[in-house]
Design an enzyme around this catalytic site. Sequence first.
Site, PDB file in Angstrom:
ATOM      1  N   LYS A   1      -2.215  -4.261   9.088  1.00  0.00           N
ATOM      2  CA  LYS A   1      -3.368  -4.579   8.249  1.00  0.00           C
ATOM      3  C   LYS A   1      -4.323  -5.508   8.997  1.00  0.00           C
ATOM      4  CE  LYS A   1      -0.959  -4.424   3.766  1.00  0.00           C
ATOM      5  NZ  LYS A   1      -1.739  -3.348   3.136  1.00  0.00           N
TER       6      LYS A   1
ATOM      7  N   ASP B   1       3.763  -8.883  -2.478  1.00  0.00           N
ATOM      8  CA  ASP B   1       4.038  -7.450  -2.558  1.00  0.00           C
ATOM      9  C   ASP B   1       5.415  -7.161  -3.178  1.00  0.00           C
ATOM     10  OD1 ASP B   1       2.900  -4.972  -2.203  1.00  0.00           O
ATOM     11  OD2 ASP B   1       3.689  -4.694  -0.168  1.00  0.00           O
TER      12      ASP B   1
ATOM     13  N   ARG C   1       6.214   3.193  -1.429  1.00  0.00           N
ATOM     14  CA  ARG C   1       6.715   4.464  -1.964  1.00  0.00           C
ATOM     15  C   ARG C   1       8.014   4.873  -1.275  1.00  0.00           C
ATOM     16  NH1 ARG C   1       1.203   7.381  -0.331  1.00  0.00           N
ATOM     17  NH2 ARG C   1       0.542   5.239  -0.741  1.00  0.00           N
TER      18      ARG C   1
HETATM   19  N1  BES Z   1       1.040  -3.406  -0.697  1.00  0.00           N
HETATM   20  C1  BES Z   1       0.017  -2.475  -0.397  1.00  0.00           C
HETATM   21  C2  BES Z   1      -0.932  -2.232  -1.568  1.00  0.00           C
HETATM   22  C3  BES Z   1      -1.822  -3.388  -1.926  1.00  0.00           C
HETATM   23  C4  BES Z   1      -3.077  -3.478  -1.369  1.00  0.00           C
HETATM   24  C5  BES Z   1      -1.446  -4.323  -2.865  1.00  0.00           C
HETATM   25  C6  BES Z   1      -3.914  -4.531  -1.722  1.00  0.00           C
HETATM   26  C7  BES Z   1      -2.266  -5.375  -3.217  1.00  0.00           C
HETATM   27  C8  BES Z   1      -3.506  -5.473  -2.650  1.00  0.00           C
HETATM   28  C9  BES Z   1       0.626  -1.139  -0.008  1.00  0.00           C
HETATM   29  O1  BES Z   1       1.853  -1.215   0.633  1.00  0.00           O
HETATM   30  C10 BES Z   1      -0.324  -0.478   0.922  1.00  0.00           C
HETATM   31  O2  BES Z   1      -0.521  -1.014   1.989  1.00  0.00           O
HETATM   32  N2  BES Z   1      -0.892   0.650   0.538  1.00  0.00           N
HETATM   33  C11 BES Z   1      -1.810   1.355   1.352  1.00  0.00           C
HETATM   34  C12 BES Z   1      -1.461   2.820   1.315  1.00  0.00           C
HETATM   35  C13 BES Z   1      -2.204   3.651   2.308  1.00  0.00           C
HETATM   36  C14 BES Z   1      -1.784   3.292   3.721  1.00  0.00           C
HETATM   37  C15 BES Z   1      -1.925   5.097   2.029  1.00  0.00           C
HETATM   38  C16 BES Z   1      -3.217   1.126   0.811  1.00  0.00           C
HETATM   39  O3  BES Z   1      -3.375   1.045  -0.408  1.00  0.00           O
HETATM   40  O4  BES Z   1      -4.126   0.962   1.606  1.00  0.00           O
HETATM   41 ZN    ZN Z   2       2.980  -2.855   0.255  1.00  0.00          ZN
HETATM   42 MN    MN Z   3       1.647  -1.511   2.728  1.00  0.00          MN
END
Ligand code: BES
Ligand code: ZN
Ligand code: MN
Length: 490
Positions: A268, A279, A342
């Site tokens: 990220k 998370d 997931r």
């Molecule tokens: N934990 C994150 C989702 C998240 C994002 C929670 C912002 C709280 C605030 C999750 O694991 C994630 O990174 N999801 C990705 C999925 C994508 C790579 C398909 C996302 O939402 O960008």
């Molecule tokens: Zn996550």
């Molecule tokens: Mn993630």
Amino acid sequence: VPWFTNEPPAALAALNEATGGELARARASGELTGKPYESLITPLTDRRWKAARVLIVGAGPREEYGTDLARRVATAGGAMARTRRVARLAFVLRAGQPDASGDVDVASFVQATAEGLTLGEFHGGSYKTADASLSAPPQLTIAVRDIEDGSPETTRRLESALARGRLLGECSNQARQLANEPGNTLTPRAFADRAAQIVADAGAGVEVLDEQQIADLGMGLLLGVARGSSEPPRLMVFRHQPHGVTTGPVLALVGKGVTFDSGGISIKPAENMDRMKDDMAGGAAVVAAMRAIATLNAPIRVIGVVPTTENMPGGRAVKPGDILRSAEGKTVEVMNTDAEGRLILGDALWYARKLGATHLVDVATLTGAITVALGKQISGLFGTPPWWVDQVRRVADRAGDRLWPMPLAADYFDQLKSEIADFTNTGGRPAGSITAALFLREFTGRLPWAHLDIAGTAWAEETKPYLSKGPSGVAVRTLAELPFTVESWK
Ligand code: BES
Ligand code: ZN
Ligand code: MN
């Protein structure tokens, strides 16, 4: 004292008089309109009153004052009293809008008010070494004398509503406390230790599986995410088994427990990455709900399953293009290591079924896309069949968790197509929350299943009168109340 919009001071004539007419003056000047969360604090000059001061909190139009607003007004009032270093607070219950049957259910207002006041006690500065800004929370009383009949039966009902509200508020705060812990203090092992204590204290069964036991079960998805970290994963299993109940439904609550999500190799950006300590808010909600469920002795069997791990980019981390095999046997091509929630939930949902679950609910900070769709106040609700999703939605409405049903459009599953494995773990930007839910559905064995995407709601970005900045405790009360509604399950 909650104050309704356009309320004539005559409605609270004795109180107005005790303030020397201050309420009437504030109303006439426009200082006091009754707008939600507006506040006014003034001395009670009449010495015959026990209270030294009165705090008025705006409560909006009386016909819109349901338990939702009552809960929030209580939180706002409690928090304001606390910042003013009030030692004792009596909250005067004012019931508003009648429910569907035309009655005002005083007990549900008492419960909501107790929840709200307790939520107002949450304080996130647990690592401040010299915090002079905050005193202990006030000692609380909820005053109901004016609106109940005083019969012993009513008193008993209201006392039990009070205790229930207090407990659910405390459990919500406990989930907030866990979600607020940073990644270095709440590692997967620390999370499992603390959770085990919280749930065991309430009398529920607890089992924590280590890396070896997770491997023995074949959970390649959970292990795959954990590979990038030096901290080993854990799988927590909680059991509420009411005495003598051996048949009937088994509700499984499954929560995402990523104690820090760096994104892994698909790392990220630095900005706001600190937020990813929360998370595991879904997992914390399950832990706190299990405590409530065991304490209140829910009438059915309930199991909680929380897979917990870090998502880190270590030298042995899972890489884009890698293939993982789930405990169920399905293979996944990992296209983006940041779609880790997931993966671990896939194995956890399978395990919940293996343990005998008949109904599934999972809660996860799963996708940034749900915030684009529904914002920071409303969680996404997915699942199947519709009656089960509706059931969860009705419970959430009463519990004060805002959810909105999202479509589980089966044809979008095409976006998860893999050339080499059964499916991939990412479906691209369009409908990102839906494809995430469709991924989870692969692991539900087609049992009744509801999925709450709380990525937008688990953390408040700014302080509001009814919710302080930081972890919100979303979904705790919904999960805790759900097993008590079993009578109306189809
Ligand atoms: N934990 C994150 C989702 C998240 C994002 C929670 C912002 C709280 C605030 C999750 O694991 C994630 O990174 N999801 C990705 C999925 C994508 C790579 C398909 C996302 O939402 O960008
Ligand atoms: Zn996550
Ligand atoms: Mn993630």
